[in-house]
Design a protein around this motif. Structure first.
Motif, PDB file in Angstrom:
ATOM      1  N   TYR A 272      -1.560  -1.273  -1.640  1.00 27.38           N
ATOM      2  CA  TYR A 272      -1.583  -0.296  -2.731  1.00 27.38           C
ATOM      3  C   TYR A 272      -2.977   0.302  -2.899  1.00 27.38           C
ATOM      4  CZ  TYR A 272       2.982  -2.273  -3.846  1.00 27.38           C
ATOM      5  OH  TYR A 272       4.280  -2.708  -3.785  1.00 27.38           O
TER       6      TYR A 272
ATOM      7  N   GLN B 155      -3.316   2.833  -0.072  1.00 25.64           N
ATOM      8  CA  GLN B 155      -2.577   4.064  -0.362  1.00 25.64           C
ATOM      9  C   GLN B 155      -3.346   4.925  -1.363  1.00 25.64           C
ATOM     10  OE1 GLN B 155       1.480   2.987  -1.591  1.00 25.64           O
ATOM     11  NE2 GLN B 155       2.140   4.143   0.187  1.00 25.64           N
TER      12      GLN B 155
ATOM     13  N   TRP C 265      -6.319   6.574   0.158  1.00 30.41           N
ATOM     14  CA  TRP C 265      -5.876   7.711   0.966  1.00 30.41           C
ATOM     15  C   TRP C 265      -5.621   8.921   0.062  1.00 30.41           C
ATOM     16  CZ3 TRP C 265      -5.869   6.149   6.020  1.00 30.41           C
ATOM     17  CH2 TRP C 265      -5.482   7.082   6.989  1.00 30.41           C
TER      18      TRP C 265
ATOM     19  N   VAL D  56       1.200   4.000   4.919  1.00 25.25           N
ATOM     20  CA  VAL D  56       0.024   4.260   4.088  1.00 25.25           C
ATOM     21  C   VAL D  56       0.007   5.721   3.645  1.00 25.25           C
ATOM     22  CG1 VAL D  56      -2.501   4.390   4.105  1.00 25.25           C
ATOM     23  CG2 VAL D  56      -1.348   2.419   5.123  1.00 25.25           C
ATOM     24  N   GLU D  57       0.334   6.630   4.547  1.00 27.20           N
ATOM     25  CA  GLU D  57       0.274   8.063   4.258  1.00 27.20           C
ATOM     26  C   GLU D  57       1.458   8.568   3.436  1.00 27.20           C
ATOM     27  OE1 GLU D  57      -0.002   9.614   8.221  1.00 27.20           O
ATOM     28  OE2 GLU D  57      -2.194   9.485   8.212  1.00 27.20           O
TER      29      GLU D  57
END
Length: 90
Positions: A9, A12, A15, A77-78
């Motif tokens: 988390y 993420q 990102w 992740v993206e």
């Protein structure tokens, strides 16, 4: 929350924050997960150590001096950033 969940988390949100530097909510959420990593899991450092086509590697160190590198699926992740971007377009 498990260490791997908290790292994922945090990653993420890192990102998303990088893609949307003016998003205050993303920054606050990133800080929230950073707090969990340091307080609940006793990490003294954590960083993206490498990125390739399919994986994002994160290296972390604990207060006991141990270090470890783990990886997460780059597409996963993206995904949050893609979902947010698509919502903003609609």
């Amino acid at each position: 929350m498990s260490l791997m969940d908290a790292l994922f988390y945090w990653l993420q949100m890192k990102w998303v924050s990088s893609a949307h530097p003016d998003d205050g909510a993303a920054r606050e959420t990133l800080l929230f997960f950073a707090q969990i990593l340091s307080e609940d899991h006793e990490l003294v450092s954590y960083e993206v150590s490498s990125i390739d086509a399919g994986k994002v590697h994160v290296t972390y160190a604990k207060t006991d001096g141990s270090t470890r590198t783990v990886w997460f699926d780059r597409e996963a992740v993206e995904q949050l950033n893609r979902d947010m971007f698509n919502d903003q377009k609609e």
